[in-house]
Design a protein around this motif. Structure first.
Motif, short mmCIF file in Angstrom:
data_model
loop_
_atom_site.label_atom_id
_atom_site.label_comp_id
_atom_site.label_asym_id
_atom_site.label_seq_id
_atom_site.Cartn_x
_atom_site.Cartn_y
_atom_site.Cartn_z
N ILE A 1 5.15 50.41 85.33
CA ILE A 1 4.87 51.70 86.02
C ILE A 1 3.94 52.37 84.15
O ILE A 1 4.40 51.53 83.07
CB ILE A 1 5.41 52.58 85.90
CG1 ILE A 1 6.31 53.02 86.76
CG2 ILE A 1 5.26 53.89 85.64
CD1 ILE A 1 7.51 53.54 87.49
N VAL B 1 7.83 60.36 87.04
CA VAL B 1 8.29 58.44 86.74
C VAL B 1 9.77 59.14 87.06
O VAL B 1 10.14 58.28 87.92
CB VAL B 1 8.33 58.87 85.85
CG1 VAL B 1 8.39 57.19 84.97
CG2 VAL B 1 6.64 58.13 85.41
N ARG B 2 10.30 59.72 87.19
CA ARG B 2 12.23 59.62 87.25
C ARG B 2 12.41 60.09 88.70
O ARG B 2 13.17 59.09 89.16
CB ARG B 2 13.32 60.03 86.38
CG ARG B 2 14.77 60.68 86.90
CD ARG B 2 14.99 62.21 86.21
NE ARG B 2 15.29 61.77 84.76
CZ ARG B 2 16.42 60.85 84.26
NH1 ARG B 2 17.53 60.30 85.05
NH2 ARG B 2 16.94 60.91 82.92
N LEU C 1 11.43 56.13 90.18
CA LEU C 1 12.14 55.50 90.04
C LEU C 1 13.16 55.36 90.92
O LEU C 1 14.49 54.95 91.52
CB LEU C 1 12.81 55.19 88.56
CG LEU C 1 11.75 54.91 87.54
CD1 LEU C 1 11.22 54.80 86.21
CD2 LEU C 1 11.26 53.02 88.12
N GLU C 2 13.83 56.60 91.49
CA GLU C 2 15.75 57.37 91.60
C GLU C 2 15.69 57.18 92.93
O GLU C 2 16.21 57.16 93.97
CB GLU C 2 15.82 58.39 91.08
CG GLU C 2 16.29 58.78 89.36
CD GLU C 2 16.75 59.99 89.32
OE1 GLU C 2 17.47 60.40 88.69
OE2 GLU C 2 16.29 60.80 90.26
N GLU D 1 18.35 49.76 94.33
CA GLU D 1 18.96 49.60 93.22
C GLU D 1 18.77 47.90 92.03
O GLU D 1 18.55 48.00 90.99
CB GLU D 1 20.14 49.64 92.04
CG GLU D 1 20.65 51.33 92.18
CD GLU D 1 22.01 51.85 92.07
OE1 GLU D 1 22.78 50.04 92.02
OE2 GLU D 1 22.44 52.45 91.87
N SER E 1 16.23 46.57 93.21
CA SER E 1 14.84 46.78 92.72
C SER E 1 14.65 46.47 91.22
O SER E 1 15.65 46.90 90.45
CB SER E 1 13.73 47.98 92.74
OG SER E 1 13.80 47.70 94.89
N PHE F 1 12.00 46.73 87.22
CA PHE F 1 10.74 48.08 86.62
C PHE F 1 11.07 47.83 84.93
O PHE F 1 12.16 46.77 84.77
CB PHE F 1 11.47 49.40 87.74
CG PHE F 1 12.48 49.95 86.43
CD1 PHE F 1 11.33 50.97 85.03
CD2 PHE F 1 13.53 50.16 86.73
CE1 PHE F 1 12.47 51.39 84.46
CE2 PHE F 1 14.49 50.18 86.33
CZ PHE F 1 13.84 51.36 84.71
N ASN F 2 10.21 47.62 84.20
CA ASN F 2 9.69 48.68 83.32
C ASN F 2 8.72 48.81 82.53
O ASN F 2 7.61 49.86 83.94
CB ASN F 2 9.31 46.93 82.77
CG ASN F 2 10.12 46.91 81.15
OD1 ASN F 2 9.80 48.37 80.65
ND2 ASN F 2 9.23 46.46 80.31
N ILE F 3 9.05 49.97 81.87
CA ILE F 3 8.06 50.75 81.81
C ILE F 3 6.78 50.00 80.48
O ILE F 3 7.09 49.72 79.76
CB ILE F 3 8.08 52.74 81.65
CG1 ILE F 3 8.46 52.73 82.86
CG2 ILE F 3 7.30 53.48 80.86
CD1 ILE F 3 9.71 54.23 82.80
N ALA G 1 16.79 48.70 89.29
CA ALA G 1 16.76 50.22 89.04
C ALA G 1 17.66 51.12 88.62
O ALA G 1 18.51 52.12 90.00
CB ALA G 1 15.79 50.76 90.29
N VAL H 1 17.13 53.53 84.76
CA VAL H 1 16.28 55.06 84.83
C VAL H 1 16.31 55.92 84.09
O VAL H 1 15.47 55.84 83.16
CB VAL H 1 16.28 55.39 86.13
CG1 VAL H 1 15.60 56.57 86.46
CG2 VAL H 1 15.69 54.30 87.41
#
Length: 291
Positions: free
Chosen positions: A113, A142-143, A146-147, A151, A153, A155-157, A175, A180
């Motif tokens: 993201i 965004v939260r 991601l929620e 789990e 999966s 990700f990074n921001i 995740a 998160v």
């Protein structure tokens, strides 16, 4: 042939946001309504669709009546044009709807993201009667996104203004609720400021993350500081081998920044991504609660 439609939802005469949806020229209107129901959760029987065509003399002209539901989309749309649709949402009394910034379902298992933290993200908007900044609302959605993903999966921001930063350097993490919370907390500790260096943000993502993700989700509220066409051309060059979609989320109120909207529509379409604009409502001067 495939079509990309940009659907603007109207509820009681007010714009409730815009989303893109993929369709086919051979589809009929009923098929389109069912696809919108599946993607957005708007029941097909509550949709009334009006197609837009552009003419130089008359501007926008409406073409569609209820009797046309079995006609093919090719009657109204072309794969060589930007196809705009008004969807009049015939909601129940008291039922509010707004296009959510992120899709109902995030299908990809590895996502990055990209978040704009420039100074304009400090501008206030109205959400459910309360005043908050665009950036505070961004953290909330965004939260929520991601929620919603499993789990397992990863990700990074990536966030940016004048410079580009990442929550975890060169890493994709599961995740889990702990991860998160850590990622969103880092966003919460920031004070937005500076410019909109979209060029470096996208260049960084496509250089360092393109082999590790299935898709990028890009949240911004303003046009890039540098030439938008050059940015898109560079993305196309870097994306030729991997074909990663960039799903664009516009935090600019509808019609407030056509250059931003056009850039994000072009970026999403050239990468086979999607476009979403929740049409955020600017807060009145003074930042008081709206009842």
């Amino acid at each position: 042939m495939a079509l990309t439609l940009y659907v603007t939802v109207l509820q009681q005469g007010d714009e409730r946001g815009t989303f893109s949806i993929e369709a086919n020229e051979e589809d009929d209107i009923i098929t389109l309504k069912r696809a919108i129901e599946d993607q957005e959760g708007i029941l097909a029987e509550k949709q009334h669709i009006v197609f837009h065509t552009w003419t130089g003399n008359k501007g926008w002209t409406h073409r569609f009546t209820r009797e046309d539901e079995l006609k093919k989309l090719s009657t109204y749309c072309s794969p060589h044009e930007q196809n705009s649709v008004l969807l009049k949402y015939q909601n129940e009394e008291g039922e509010e709807y707004r296009v959510p910034p992120f899709p109902r379902r995030i299908e990809q298992q590895k996502i990055v993201i990209i978040v704009d933290v420039s100074g304009s993200m400090n501008k206030d908007i109205i959400v459910d009667g309360d005043v908050m900044s665009r950036y505070d609302y961004c953290q909330t959605v965004v939260r929520r996104a991601l929620e919603s993903i499993p789990e397992e999966s990863t990700f990074n921001i990536i966030y940016y203004s004048d410079q580009v930063y990442e929550v975890w350097q060169g890493a994709m993490k599961p995740a889990t609720q702990e991860n998160v919370d850590e990622a969103v907390t880092e966003l919460a500790d920031l004070i937005p400021g500076g410019g909109t260096n979209t060029r470096d943000a996208l260049s960084f993502c496509f250089k360092d993350y393109i082999e590790h993700v299935d898709a990028f989700y890009f949240v911004t509220d303003g046009r890039p500081d540098s030439n938008p066409d050059l940015i898109i051309n560079k993305v196309i060059q870097r994306n030729m081998e991997h074909f990663r979609p960039v799903h664009c989320i516009c935090f600019t109120p509808s019609a407030a920044d056509f250059a931003c909207e056009k850039f994000l529509m072009n970026l999403s379409s050239t990468t086979n991504g999607t476009y979403r604009c929740p049409n955020l409502t600017p807060a009145p001067t003074g930042g008081t609660q709206v009842i």
